[in-house]
Each structure stands twice: as C-alpha cells, then as structure tokens.
Design a protein around this motif. Structure first.
Motif, PDB file in Angstrom:
ATOM      1  N   SER A 121       0.869  -1.182   0.000  1.00 27.04           N
ATOM      2  CA  SER A 121       0.000   0.000   0.000  1.00 27.04           C
ATOM      3  C   SER A 121       0.900   1.223   0.000  1.00 27.04           C
ATOM      4  O   SER A 121       1.973   1.215   0.610  1.00 27.04           O
ATOM      5  N   VAL A 122       0.463   2.298  -0.691  1.00 27.46           N
ATOM      6  CA  VAL A 122       1.278   3.502  -0.796  1.00 27.46           C
ATOM      7  C   VAL A 122       0.525   4.678  -0.179  1.00 27.46           C
ATOM      8  O   VAL A 122      -0.662   4.875  -0.448  1.00 27.46           O
ATOM      9  N   PHE A 123       1.226   5.445   0.650  1.00 24.31           N
ATOM     10  CA  PHE A 123       0.631   6.581   1.348  1.00 24.31           C
ATOM     11  C   PHE A 123       1.411   7.862   1.038  1.00 24.31           C
ATOM     12  O   PHE A 123       2.633   7.828   0.873  1.00 24.31           O
ATOM     13  N   ARG A 124       0.691   8.958   0.957  1.00 20.06           N
ATOM     14  CA  ARG A 124       1.335  10.269   0.941  1.00 20.06           C
ATOM     15  C   ARG A 124       1.551  10.656   2.400  1.00 20.06           C
ATOM     16  O   ARG A 124       0.649  10.548   3.219  1.00 20.06           O
ATOM     17  N   ALA A 125       2.759  11.090   2.726  1.00 20.35           N
ATOM     18  CA  ALA A 125       3.074  11.381   4.128  1.00 20.35           C
ATOM     19  C   ALA A 125       3.963  12.606   4.222  1.00 20.35           C
ATOM     20  O   ALA A 125       4.548  13.064   3.238  1.00 20.35           O
ATOM     21  N   LYS A 126       4.047  13.133   5.443  1.00 24.62           N
ATOM     22  CA  LYS A 126       4.870  14.315   5.696  1.00 24.62           C
ATOM     23  C   LYS A 126       5.915  13.983   6.744  1.00 24.62           C
ATOM     24  O   LYS A 126       5.608  13.400   7.789  1.00 24.62           O
ATOM     25  N   GLU A 127       7.156  14.335   6.445  1.00 27.99           N
ATOM     26  CA  GLU A 127       8.212  14.193   7.440  1.00 27.99           C
ATOM     27  C   GLU A 127       8.029  15.310   8.463  1.00 27.99           C
ATOM     28  O   GLU A 127       8.064  16.494   8.122  1.00 27.99           O
ATOM     29  N   ILE A 128       7.785  14.931   9.714  1.00 29.65           N
ATOM     30  CA  ILE A 128       7.396  15.901  10.741  1.00 29.65           C
ATOM     31  C   ILE A 128       8.457  16.968  10.972  1.00 29.65           C
ATOM     32  O   ILE A 128       8.156  18.161  11.101  1.00 29.65           O
ATOM     33  N   GLU A 129       9.718  16.581  11.004  1.00 25.74           N
ATOM     34  CA  GLU A 129      10.788  17.529  11.319  1.00 25.74           C
ATOM     35  C   GLU A 129      10.979  18.583  10.234  1.00 25.74           C
ATOM     36  O   GLU A 129      11.206  19.756  10.517  1.00 25.74           O
TER      37      GLU A 129
END
Length: 323
Positions: A121-129
């Motif tokens: 499964s593929v997700f769009r995500a954000k690197e928090i830092e």
C-alpha cells in the motif's frame, strides 16, 4: 526541466540530456566500488547472484569458506541489530540494508492513501521535522516467509543500485527491531501517466509526447546498462511531477538480467496489456527487450489516449486487439 503542463494549457521545455551525467555518475560509482573493495567495506554477495525467487547462491567454495562466511554473516547480523534492524530482515536480506540505518515510523505523518497493490500500500506522508512530502510504500509479507522477504529485498537492492534523474529514488527505510512491517520511503510525485491520460482537459502535443518518451527511454537505458529489467512498464508505473519530470517507478517485479545463467525466469510478469509476445508464449529465457515492447505500448497509448492492446486473456492480446 521536463514536459510542463498547466491548467489552461500545456507548454514544453526541452528535456535535459542526462547522458553526460550518467557517464560521470557511472565513473564515480565504479571508483566508490573499488574503494570499498580495497578497504574491505563490501559485505555479502554480488548483485547478480540474486535469482528469480530472491535466493542467493555461491558457486564452488569449500567448508572453510562456508565457515568464514557464516561467521561474517553473524557479525553483520549483530551489527545490523545494533543499528535497529529487525532480526527477521537482517537474517535473509542483510545485503539489501547494508550501510543504512532505519528511520522511526513516528518521524512521519500519514496524510492519505494514494495506491494499493497486491503486496503493498502507498501513502502520501509528511516528514514531521522538515515538513517534506514523501511517498511511503508499506510492504506486506506472507507470514515473514524467507522467500517473501528476499523478494522484497531484491527490489531494495535494485533501487539502491540505480541512480538516475528518470528513476524514482529510494530515500530510506522505516522499521525497527520490534517492528513487524517495513516502509520504503520515496520522493513524492504528484501524477502518473495513466491518471493524466484519463483527464479530458489534458491533451498532450507531439512535442510533449516526445519529451516524456525521451525521459522514459533514458531511465530505462540506465536500468539496462546496469543489468536490470523492470518487467512492468505501464502508465501507472510512470510517475510525473508538476515540473513535467517523468520517473520510472515500482520495481517490485524487476530482476537482474540472466547474463548466461541457466536459471529460468518466470513468464508471468508485465501487466497483460503491455506484455510482449515471447512472454505471452511462455518464454523463460529473455532479456531487457521485454521492456522495450512495453515502451512501444505506452507510446501508442500517449498517441491515442488509451491502451492499444486491451484484452482479457493472453489469446486475444496480440495484433488482433483493436485500438
């Protein structure tokens, strides 16, 4: 720059000729390989020793060599465990993760699901830092069977071997000693070719099609020059960003070229509408040319706006299919 499209119209800028960069990168890579070899830094088997199922093999050798390799393997596994890799991964895929340190899952925030496959499964995500947007590919395993893990490891090894502006970049991996899953972290691309072709408001000009095809062929040339067959070239695996840069993605079915090996390859690769005649006829001895047939299918799809060899079975796919 690539083939840029905007809401009201489409403009094209010349595609960059990366041949010089590729030669320079190849030269640098060869120097680094020699440096690692001289310093004893290289660990594990060569890339070409990974077979169709993901198995590795040693030709020749003796009991003394096996003993030394066994001790080295235990040392490497211990080193990787200290780095944070789970034992089930380092036990069967130590070369794939050699030299890397896993990232923590809490370093990223999932935003939405953007893709679904048989094994991932593929997700769009954000690197928090940093706030950087990435794509996370979560790989599913069949009860952590060694063969299943090796299959995944082959994809990682191939991605680490490739370095080209028109090949999707694997940036890092997410897992931990206690984790039962693994995420592949990729650069984020906003579109894929299939999605763009499905939008009635987007009409590609001949210049744009040439631009995209040049980028596709440039990326594939890089793969083939390093002994890698993609084996699943199709519109949904060709990603495009808002700057019009095209990148070949999804190396889950990729493998190394046989190069004289007697081990048969599977013919059950390449999505049906893009599968070449030799694979439709069950060939188990083939090379990078299978990707070129698929490229031709993509080219036709660009020109007419839909797949050109549609069919439900292998029997109705060749030549007899109508556009």
């Amino acid at each position: 720059m690539g083939c840029v499209f905007v809401k009201q119209g489409v403009s094209v800028t010349p595609a960059v000729d990366h041949s010089v960069d590729s030669e320079r990168n190849s030269s640098i890579t060869n120097k680094n390989k020699k440096k690692k070899k001289d310093s004893g830094e290289s660990v594990g088997l060569s890339w070409s020793e990974v077979g169709e199922s993901g198995r590795t093999s040693l030709n020749g050798g003796n009991e003394s060599l096996s003993f030394r390799l066994g001790n080295l393997s235990k040392y490497v596994e211990g080193e990787q465990a200290a780095a944070g890799w789970p034992a089930w991964l380092s036990a069967v895929a130590s070369e794939a993760i050699h030299g890397w340190v896993p990232l923590r899952s809490d370093a990223f925030e999932k935003l939405d699901k953007i893709g679904q496959g048989t094994y991932s499964s593929v997700f769009r995500a954000k690197e928090i830092e940093t706030g950087k947007i990435v794509a996370l590919k979560k790989v599913r395993f069949d009860n952590f069977e060694p063969e299943s893990v090796r299959f995944m490891a082959r994809e990682i090894m191939i991605l680490r071997r490739l370095d080209h502006p028109n090949i999707i970049k694997l940036e890092s991996l997410i897992t931990s000693r206690l984790s039962c899953s693994i995420y592949l972290v990729f650069e984020y691309m906003e579109h894929d070719v299939t999605g763009l072709l499905s939008k009635p408001e987007i009409n590609f000009t001949e210049s744009q099609i040439k631009c995209y095809m040049k980028q596709l062929l440039s990326g594939l040339e890089h793969c083939h020059s390093r002994g890698v067959m993609h084996r699943d070239i199709k519109g949904s695996n060709l990603l495009v960003n808002n700057e019009g840069i095209l990148k070949v993605a999804d190396f889950g079915l990729a493998n190394f070229c046989n190069s004289g090996s007697k081990q048969p390859l599977t013919s059950r690769v390449v999505t049906l509408w893009y599968r070449p005649p030799e694979l439709l006829l069950g060939s188990t001895d083939y090379g990078p040319s299978v990707d070129i047939w698929s490229v031709g299918c993509v080219f036709g799809e660009f020109l007419v706006g839909k797949p050109i060899l549609k069919g439900r079975t292998e029997v109705v796919i060749p030549i007899f299919s109508k556009c």
